[in-house]
Write a protein that holds these residues in place. Structure first.
Motif, PDB file in Angstrom:
ATOM      1  N   PRO A 343       0.979  -1.265  -0.063  1.00  0.00           N
ATOM      2  CA  PRO A 343       0.053  -0.102   0.048  1.00  0.00           C
ATOM      3  C   PRO A 343       0.855   1.189   0.069  1.00  0.00           C
ATOM      4  N   GLY A 344       2.010   1.388  -0.197  1.00  0.00           N
ATOM      5  CA  GLY A 344       3.247   2.489  -0.314  1.00  0.00           C
ATOM      6  C   GLY A 344       2.792   3.423   0.666  1.00  0.00           C
ATOM      7  N   TRP A 345       2.642   4.669   1.029  1.00  0.00           N
ATOM      8  CA  TRP A 345       2.841   5.437   2.168  1.00  0.00           C
ATOM      9  C   TRP A 345       1.597   4.901   3.128  1.00  0.00           C
ATOM     10  N   ASN A 346       0.612   4.427   2.764  1.00  0.00           N
ATOM     11  CA  ASN A 346      -0.518   4.049   3.488  1.00  0.00           C
ATOM     12  C   ASN A 346       0.007   2.775   4.434  1.00  0.00           C
ATOM     13  N   GLY A 347       1.163   2.168   3.722  1.00  0.00           N
ATOM     14  CA  GLY A 347       1.598   0.943   4.425  1.00  0.00           C
ATOM     15  C   GLY A 347       2.437   1.384   5.715  1.00  0.00           C
ATOM     16  N   VAL A 348       3.073   2.444   5.687  1.00  0.00           N
ATOM     17  CA  VAL A 348       3.817   3.174   6.656  1.00  0.00           C
ATOM     18  C   VAL A 348       3.067   3.400   7.770  1.00  0.00           C
TER      19      VAL A 348
END
Lengths: 420, 147
Positions: A343-348
């Motif tokens: 999920p990109g930044w959402n993964g952070v």
């Protein structure tokens, strides 16, 4: 068709991500409120339960099925309660091992112990019903046959049961004993960060999904009013919790009422257990859906909705993974195309949230178990593999619950109690 | 009394013990991989240019800050709603029991519910060990004392 399906697909993808993220914050915030309100007070001391006015009689009911290896220890701890007016009723539910002989032998050692043998195996719910019949107490504390009750637990539970006329049940705080394997270590963290945290948050809301079947206190009058434990539900603890709350009885959580339990340490054992929990939850969803359509029962709506959403989420996750895998082999229509599972930044943010949830829960729980923080290292498995286990059990459990023949008696299966 | 905590990893074989520890390490590595955007940002600050996807295509740190802003707002709203709900209930119900108390049931009523004659039952409630025989539907057929 694309105009119709595409927004639904987009919504499901976002839902699959946002639901666990924001629910984690609901649990974290609720647990912190509970901790500040109830646990970090000067008079809340683990070693000294508040005095119980009049010390009314309590019965500790211990349903047993093939507990030959563990019942000695269980009764040793139950008999050592610091509450001064109780008896123990052990119900041997048609065990095929030496449980019957052991119980009859142990009654000579513990004067407060009485033994009820069921001629044939009837299931845990029936065993507890019969145990209640043989008790003369208004207050019942039900523990599993392999659970070690902390010596202060009865006092803590009685403190709640006698604290208000509409307290129908009190759920205790199960702690995992066996941590030799990875699965054992993960479950230590899970019981803190998921089960303990959710119970605290639900108490702040005012309704709980379930008591912990392994350690719970009940008011007999409340049980009588709702028809006692159902014998056809695979999780009688979830069912009795709903029956009580739908009849406007309060269920409280007491984190000081510790009970040490054995959990599965094999994948097969864990899967079977979680499958039973998941099936039981779905059975309850189906049983009580028609019961909820009343303004007087509105406080259970959110509990129902949350559990229903969690089941829906598990099904959505399976759908998304299947579509992603299909997309690797065939060209999918745009509405069904899942480009990536990362999920990109959402993964952070998801990563931060997960670590935060475990950190907060272990910090809150460290009060009851020194050194629990060292299990933080193993919690990385929870989102990686445990979520997948939960999704898998939901996928199997939902059809099982839907197609189960109504009224089938729920009987025991010998549980996995770890490797030692 | 036995030890409450059971920690006997030696009961596993070496493959299990070290295998799971190694896998756990790998999972932590995968976990940090999800932090790659943030790691890329920090690396970029120190002049290492390996950030194209996260910094350019996904809107870079500006996108991340905006996302964080929205999340913080939503979490704040959750805290307000939950806290407000708690305070409302405290104010409405603290020290007040609005539901009617229910008269306690007695042993006769419980016996009657389970379809057992209370006088018959009372012959056995004082016994230290009994056997209960039931019909297939769970009704109690007979009770006998065990010697």
């Amino acid at each position: 068709m694309n105009e119709f399906v595409a927004p639904i697909g987009k919504f499901l993808l976002q839902f699959a991500y946002y639901y666990p993220l924001f629910m984690a914050y609901v649990w974290i915030i609720g647990a912190i409120y509970y901790y500040v309100r109830w646990e970090c007070r000067g008079d809340n001391c683990l070693e000294a339960a508040p005095p119980v006015k009049g010390s009314p009689h309590a019965s500790i009911i211990v349903p047993c099925y093939n507990e030959g290896e563990t019942i000695r220890e269980t009764l040793e701890y139950a008999a050592a309660q610091d509450y001064d007016n109780f008896d123990i009723i052990a119900v041997n539910d048609g065990s095929s091992d030496n449980t019957a002989e052991l119980l009859d032998e142990l009654k000579d050692k513990y004067p407060m112990l009485r033994v009820v043998h069921l001629a044939e195996n009837q299931g845990k719910a029936m065993a507890m019903r019969v145990g209640t019949l043989f008790s003369s107490s208004e207050y019942l504390i039900c523990i599993d046959g392999d659970a070690l009750l902390d010596r202060h637990a009865t006092s803590w539970i009685m403190h709640h049961l006698t604290g208000g006329p509409r307290v129908g049940a009190v759920t205790g705080n199960p702690r995992v004993r066996n941590r030799s394997t990875l699965l054992g270590k993960i479950q230590v963290g899970e019981f803190s960060s998921i089960i303990g945290m959710i119970k605290r948050a639900q108490r702040i809301y005012g309704r709980v999904f379930t008591v912990s079947g392994v350690v719970a206190g009940f008011r007999r009058t409340a049980l009588h009013q709702v028809g006692y434990w159902s014998t056809d539900m695979v999780t009688e603890d979830i069912d009795i919790s709903w029956k009580l709350q739908l009849n406007h009885w309060d269920i409280r959580f007491e984190p000081n009422a510790l009970c040490w339990i054995l959990m599965p340490e094999t994948i097969k054992g864990l899967f079977k257990q979680r499958l039973r929990w998941s099936q039981g939850g779905t059975e309850v969803l189906m049983k009580y859906v028609s019961n909820l359509w009343s303004w007087r029962k509105r406080r259970m709506w959110i509990v129902y909705l949350e559990y229903f959403t969690s089941v829906f989420w598990a099904i959505s996750m399976v759908g998304i993974v299947v579509l992603w895998m299909l997309g690797k082999f065939i060209v999918m229509p745009p509405a069904f195309h899942v480009p990536t599972l990362v999920p990109g930044w959402n993964g952070v943010v998801l990563g931060m949230t997960c670590l935060l949830q475990f950190a907060v829960s272990l910090a809150i729980d460290s009060r009851y178990e020194k050194g629990i923080g060292r299990y933080y290292y193993w919690m990385i498995w929870y989102p990686m593999a445990y979520w997948m286990m939960n999704v898998a059990t939901t996928m199997v459990a939902v059809p099982k619950a839907i197609f189960k023949k109504r009224g089938t008696r729920a009987t025991w299966e010998s549980p996995d109690r770890g490797i030692s | 009394m036995s030890e409450l905590i059971i920690e006997t990893p030696h009961l596993q074989n070496l493959r299990q013990r070290y295998g799971f520890a190694a896998l756990t390490l790998i999972f932590w590595a995968v976990w940090f991989y999800m932090w790659l955007p943030l790691i890329s940002l920090i690396a970029w600050v120190f002049g290492v240019k390996m950030f194209y996807l996260h910094m350019i295509e996904l809107g870079g740190y500006v996108g991340f800050l905006e996302l964080l802003g929205w999340y913080t707002l939503i979490v704040f709203l959750i805290a307000i709603v939950f806290g407000g709900w708690m305070m409302v209930n405290l104010f409405r119900f603290r020290g007040r029991e609005r539901r009617k108390p229910i008269r306690e049931v007695n042993d006769e009523q419980v016996a009657d519910y389970f379809g057992v004659d209370s006088d018959y039952l009372s012959r056995f409630t004082g016994q230290r060990s009994v056997t209960v025989h039931q019909t297939p539907d769970g009704s109690i057929r007979a009770i006998e004392a065990r010697v």
